[in-house]
Design a protein around this motif. Structure first.
Motif, PDB file in Angstrom:
ATOM      1  N   GLU A  59       0.850  -1.186   0.000  1.00 14.44           N
ATOM      2  CA  GLU A  59       0.000   0.000   0.000  1.00 14.44           C
ATOM      3  C   GLU A  59       0.893   1.246   0.000  1.00 14.44           C
ATOM      4  OE1 GLU A  59      -2.371   3.013   0.292  1.00 14.44           O
ATOM      5  OE2 GLU A  59      -1.302   2.680   2.175  1.00 14.44           O
ATOM      6  N   ARG A  61       0.806   4.444   0.748  1.00 11.58           N
ATOM      7  CA  ARG A  61       0.931   5.353   1.879  1.00 11.58           C
ATOM      8  C   ARG A  61       1.710   4.729   3.040  1.00 11.58           C
ATOM      9  NH1 ARG A  61      -3.091   6.726   4.659  1.00 11.58           N
ATOM     10  NH2 ARG A  61      -2.250   8.738   5.324  1.00 11.58           N
ATOM     11  N   LEU A  62       1.764   3.402   3.077  1.00 11.31           N
ATOM     12  CA  LEU A  62       2.518   2.723   4.122  1.00 11.31           C
ATOM     13  C   LEU A  62       3.983   2.544   3.745  1.00 11.31           C
ATOM     14  CD1 LEU A  62       0.032  -0.101   5.213  1.00 11.31           C
ATOM     15  CD2 LEU A  62       0.630   1.958   6.497  1.00 11.31           C
ATOM     16  N   PHE A  63       4.240   2.214   2.485  1.00 15.22           N
ATOM     17  CA  PHE A  63       5.570   1.745   2.110  1.00 15.22           C
ATOM     18  C   PHE A  63       6.369   2.711   1.237  1.00 15.22           C
ATOM     19  CE2 PHE A  63       2.966  -2.199   2.608  1.00 15.22           C
ATOM     20  CZ  PHE A  63       3.529  -2.587   3.804  1.00 15.22           C
ATOM     21  N   SER A 351      10.765   0.763   5.744  1.00 18.99           N
ATOM     22  CA  SER A 351       9.492   0.324   6.307  1.00 18.99           C
ATOM     23  C   SER A 351       9.427  -1.200   6.279  1.00 18.99           C
ATOM     24  CB  SER A 351       8.318   0.910   5.508  1.00 18.99           C
ATOM     25  OG  SER A 351       8.341   0.426   4.179  1.00 18.99           O
ATOM     26  N   GLN A 352       8.334  -1.747   6.731  1.00 18.12           N
ATOM     27  CA  GLN A 352       8.048  -3.172   6.672  1.00 18.12           C
ATOM     28  C   GLN A 352       8.840  -3.951   7.710  1.00 18.12           C
ATOM     29  OE1 GLN A 352       7.224  -6.280   5.541  1.00 18.12           O
ATOM     30  NE2 GLN A 352       5.402  -5.928   4.370  1.00 18.12           N
ATOM     31  N   ASP A 358       6.855   2.727  11.153  1.00 23.22           N
ATOM     32  CA  ASP A 358       5.544   2.117  10.978  1.00 23.22           C
ATOM     33  C   ASP A 358       4.563   3.255  10.709  1.00 23.22           C
ATOM     34  OD1 ASP A 358       6.051  -0.724  11.490  1.00 23.22           O
ATOM     35  OD2 ASP A 358       6.536  -0.066  13.527  1.00 23.22           O
ATOM     36  N   GLY A 359       3.378   2.897  10.251  1.00 20.15           N
ATOM     37  CA  GLY A 359       2.365   3.913  10.005  1.00 20.15           C
ATOM     38  C   GLY A 359       2.437   4.473   8.604  1.00 20.15           C
ATOM     39  N   ALA A 360       1.411   5.253   8.261  1.00 15.50           N
ATOM     40  CA  ALA A 360       1.264   5.792   6.918  1.00 15.50           C
ATOM     41  C   ALA A 360       1.951   7.148   6.789  1.00 15.50           C
ATOM     42  CB  ALA A 360      -0.222   5.929   6.573  1.00 15.50           C
ATOM     43  N   GLN A 361       2.049   7.628   5.557  1.00 17.78           N
ATOM     44  CA  GLN A 361       2.609   8.948   5.292  1.00 17.78           C
ATOM     45  C   GLN A 361       1.875   9.994   6.128  1.00 17.78           C
ATOM     46  OE1 GLN A 361       2.114   9.400   1.069  1.00 17.78           O
ATOM     47  NE2 GLN A 361       3.718   7.945   0.545  1.00 17.78           N
ATOM     48  N   GLU A 363       1.833  10.126   9.243  1.00 17.31           N
ATOM     49  CA  GLU A 363       1.534   9.564  10.564  1.00 17.31           C
ATOM     50  C   GLU A 363       2.614   8.563  10.977  1.00 17.31           C
ATOM     51  OE1 GLU A 363      -2.234   7.769   9.874  1.00 17.31           O
ATOM     52  OE2 GLU A 363      -3.331   9.664   9.795  1.00 17.31           O
ATOM     53  N   ARG A 364       3.838   8.796  10.541  1.00 17.26           N
ATOM     54  CA  ARG A 364       4.913   7.844  10.795  1.00 17.26           C
ATOM     55  C   ARG A 364       5.217   7.714  12.285  1.00 17.26           C
ATOM     56  NH1 ARG A 364       4.924   5.345   5.884  1.00 17.26           N
ATOM     57  NH2 ARG A 364       5.862   6.618   4.231  1.00 17.26           N
TER      58      ARG A 364
END
Length: 382
Positions: A59, A61-63, A351-352, A358-361, A363-364
């Motif tokens: 996804e 926004r996550l990675f 990430s990962q 962790d978390g989305a763009q 909201e890291r």
């Protein structure tokens, strides 16, 4: 002899052996620009930005990093990012010897964004195991990939200068055949060198580009090369909980670092029966700073003997099944041992499963313990 190309049936065809990169005596360390060597000092892998683009589980926004993430990486002390680029994604589906214009422009704009944030970009071609095997055994296909690299390097080098961009020709040529790996490295590096005469190029040893593969490599004649290796020793610690590779890794958890038989013994009853012997042996091996140092000494000796620059382009540990204190201790020991030997490094990953966020763009959540172990500063508040 230089790399020569011509157009035939709307594709590039290779017509020359890349004598420029024939095996021979090593080159002087100073041939790699000082600014590039400085920026390689510490970096981060952005492994899911331009690889696995067809995987619905990745996804964005996550990675994927955004502009704010890149600025944050620079502010906490990273000097470069390593960007794996999937061959099938960047290639024109109608002609794999050419770049896909839309994808190539998207990628170039991402590299320009990295450069705008004062980070060096290291572009690393990556692909599937089957595709790698084809490159290693099928010369026409190897030449096709070299033509693709030529087109990509020509476009990127025209947009991003040599002090902001490095080309790593292939990631982990997973083969036991060292000679085939060298042939692949020479062919791809020759294509890049012809397209981008001033940019630094990265090559590595065969298999999974570990220390043992690096120290068997005979340096090339090209004077603007960096030699990379990956460091994940001991694998049963750094890959405990991994769902890829050896199935036993997924059954290991809680292994401590440093390790002793006494520290591992209380964990055995909680592990599957077939995993217990591997955990017990890990304790018996007594992995510690001294054991890691002995392995990295091989790299320092090889570098001194050959007078060429080396770079640890991947090191890290899965965090899912690992106690944070053990992971941080391993990261700290590995990072400081590399720095004591003046070996630049790139943590795996952003990430990962091995990541520092962790978390989305926007909201890291940054792993402050890992950052401290890497000798980096604290992230700015969002």
């Amino acid at each position: 002899m230089r790399f020569v190309i011509t157009r035939s049936f709307h594709r590039f065809r290779l017509l020359a052996v890349f004598a420029l990169l024939a095996l021979g005596a090593g080159s002087a360390l100073a041939e790699v620009p000082a600014v590039v060597q400085s920026k390689l000092s510490r970096g981060i892998n952005l492994s899911f930005w331009f690889a696995n683009r067809d995987n619905p589980k990745i996804e964005p926004r996550l990675f994927w990093p955004d502009r704010s993430d890149l600025a944050q990486l620079r502010s906490i002390g990273f000097r470069h990012v390593r960007i794996p680029l999937e061959r099938a994604w960047i290639a024109d589906p109608r002609d794999p010897s050419k770049i896909d214009p839309a994808h190539a422009d998207e990628f170039a704009r991402a590299v320009e964004l990295v450069a705008a944030n004062q980070l060096l970009a290291v572009v690393t071609l990556t692909t599937t195991t089957d595709d790698l095997d084809r490159m290693l055994t099928d010369k026409p296909w190897r030449d096709t990939v070299a033509a693709l690299w030529w087109s990509l390097a020509r476009q990127l080098s025209a947009r991003v200068p040599a002090d902001k961009l490095v080309f790593e020709v292939i990631n982990e040529p997973a083969t036991e055949n060292a000679a085939a790996s060298v042939a692949l490295m020479q062919t791809l590096a020759g294509a890049v060198r012809d397209a981008a005469p001033r940019h630094t190029i990265v090559v590595a040893g065969h298999k999974y580009s570990s220390v043992d593969e690096l120290v068997t490599l005979k340096p090339f004649l090209d004077t603007n090369l960096v030699y990379s290796f990956h460091f994940y020793e001991p694998m049963n610690f750094t890959h405990q909980g991994a769902w890829w590779g050896w199935p036993m890794w997924a059954k290991l958890r809680g292994l401590p670092y440093p390790s002793t038989e006494a520290l591992v013994a209380p964990l055995l009853a909680s592990l599957d029966a077939d995993a217990q012997p591997h955990a017990r042996y890990y304790g018996q091996q007594e992995w510690n700073r001294g054991k890691l140092a002995a392995i990295l000494d091989k790299v320092a000796q090889w570098q001194a003997q050959n007078g060429v620059p080396v770079w640890c382009s991947e090191f890290g540990a899965v965090k899912t099944n690992t106690a944070p204190a053990s992971r941080q201790a391993w990261l700290r020991d590995t990072r400081t041992l590399l720095e004591q030997r003046r070996i630049p490094w790139t943590h795996f990953d952003f990430s990962q499963h091995m990541g520092i966020v962790d978390g989305a763009q926007g909201e890291r959540v940054w792993d402050r313990g890992a950052l401290e172990a890497l000798g980096l500063g604290a992230p700015r508040s969002n």
